[in-house]
Design an enzyme around this catalytic site. Structure first.
Site, PDB file in Angstrom:
ATOM      1  N   ARG A 178     -24.778  60.626 -30.682  1.00  0.00           N
ATOM      2  CA  ARG A 178     -24.266  59.747 -31.589  1.00  0.00           C
ATOM      3  C   ARG A 178     -25.778  58.916 -32.102  1.00  0.00           C
ATOM      4  O   ARG A 178     -25.503  58.596 -33.471  1.00  0.00           O
ATOM      5  CB  ARG A 178     -23.113  58.696 -31.074  1.00  0.00           C
ATOM      6  CG  ARG A 178     -22.102  59.585 -30.979  1.00  0.00           C
ATOM      7  CD  ARG A 178     -20.963  58.734 -30.199  1.00  0.00           C
ATOM      8  NE  ARG A 178     -20.612  57.619 -31.027  1.00  0.00           N
ATOM      9  CZ  ARG A 178     -19.728  56.444 -30.537  1.00  0.00           C
ATOM     10  NH1 ARG A 178     -19.158  56.316 -29.292  1.00  0.00           N
ATOM     11  NH2 ARG A 178     -19.269  55.250 -31.279  1.00  0.00           N
ATOM     12  N   CYS A 233     -22.872  49.327 -29.283  1.00  0.00           N
ATOM     13  CA  CYS A 233     -22.325  50.234 -28.745  1.00  0.00           C
ATOM     14  C   CYS A 233     -21.373  50.711 -29.896  1.00  0.00           C
ATOM     15  O   CYS A 233     -21.767  50.467 -30.868  1.00  0.00           O
ATOM     16  CB  CYS A 233     -21.910  50.254 -27.474  1.00  0.00           C
ATOM     17  SG  CYS A 233     -20.414  49.167 -27.398  1.00  0.00           S
TER      18      CYS A 233
END
Length: 273
Positions: A178, A233
């Site tokens: 990611r 995050c």
């Protein structure tokens, strides 16, 4: 530096202490697709710390953002939490959402809070007392009062400013694919990539069998200098796992970017791939 985590054995020895309150900070669903293997069990006497419904800003379209000082105070009082309470938080995945709850208490000025290393799986493995999960809310009203420490939370403008100043190290807890934009974001409509200048420390690298790795191993993986630390995050949950790992080995100032990639990836702010 006070150790912010406690073992299952420690909690078992103190479970009947009058000032100890055990909070179950589980998330029933998570973006990491991790499965709760004990969805219907909880530590005996635990109280539900409902991050999604009671301890997030329900007026904010972003997930899991910090509630107001007033809302945090009111919800803690409903759980019977007092100013002198010793709070132990755990979750059902070992270490996942419990560091978020821990950081929320720290940010709201309550330092007497600890994370149960290994969470519910470790507790059950040790054979300690459990009960069927319930959501009892009829506790005696506590006298807890939140006192927001604003330096513990950062917004997108402060993160943008840090790209230029480089005053703090920004650590991204998401997976490497990611971070590098080789995998699409699990939330629809978000751009892929990472905040310029951030470094990638996937939270999974810091854990083994649902517990934190040794301080020596954490030091080797994190390789920190003396700079202040910022954490991001997907939505502010797993950032706190990495933050807590850093707290175990470092006194550096620490703060969470509360909007995290869910916010950043939906703006026109700069990204790297």
């Amino acid at each position: 530096m006070t150790n912010p985590i406690v073992s299952a054995a420690w909690l078992m020895n103190h479970i009947n202490d009058s000032e100890v309150i055990i909070l179950d900070a589980r998330l029933d669903q998570n973006q990491s697709n991790l499965e709760n293997i004990h969805p219907n069990l909880q530590i005996k006497g635990a109280r539900l710390f409902d991050i999604k419904n009671n301890f997030s800003d329900s007026n904010n379209p972003l997930p899991n953002t910090f509630p107001s000082q007033e809302k945090f105070t009111a919800e803690c009082q409903k759980l019977g939490i007092n100013k002198n309470s010793i709070i132990i938080v755990y979750d059902t995945l070992g270490i996942y959402s419990s560091p978020r709850a821990w950081w929320m208490f720290k940010t709201m000025g309550h330092s007497n809070v600890f994370v149960l290393d290994g969470g519910l799986p470790e507790w059950i493995k040790e054979g300690y007392p459990i009960e069927i999960r319930h959501e009892t809310t009829n506790f005696l009203l506590g006298n807890f009062e939140a006192k927001l420490q604003p330096e513990f939370i950062k917004n997108k403008e402060q993160i943008l400013e840090n790209i230029a100043t480089k005053e703090a190290t920004l650590i991204d807890a998401r997976s490497q694919d990611r971070f590098n934009a080789t995998l699409e974001e699990p939330r629809a409509g978000l751009r892929s990539g990472h905040i310029p200048g951030s470094i990638n420390v996937p939270y999974t690298e810091l854990l083994k069998d649902g517990k934190y790795k040794s301080k020596e191993m954490l030091s080797e993986i994190l390789n920190l200098d003396d700079q202040p630390l910022l954490f991001t995050c997907g939505s502010g949950i797993t950032a706190c796992i990495v933050l807590l790992a850093c707290e175990l080995i470092s006194d550096n100032p620490k703060a969470v970017y509360d909007g995290s990639w869910t916010e950043w990836g939906s703006t026109n702010f700069p990204i790297e791939k």
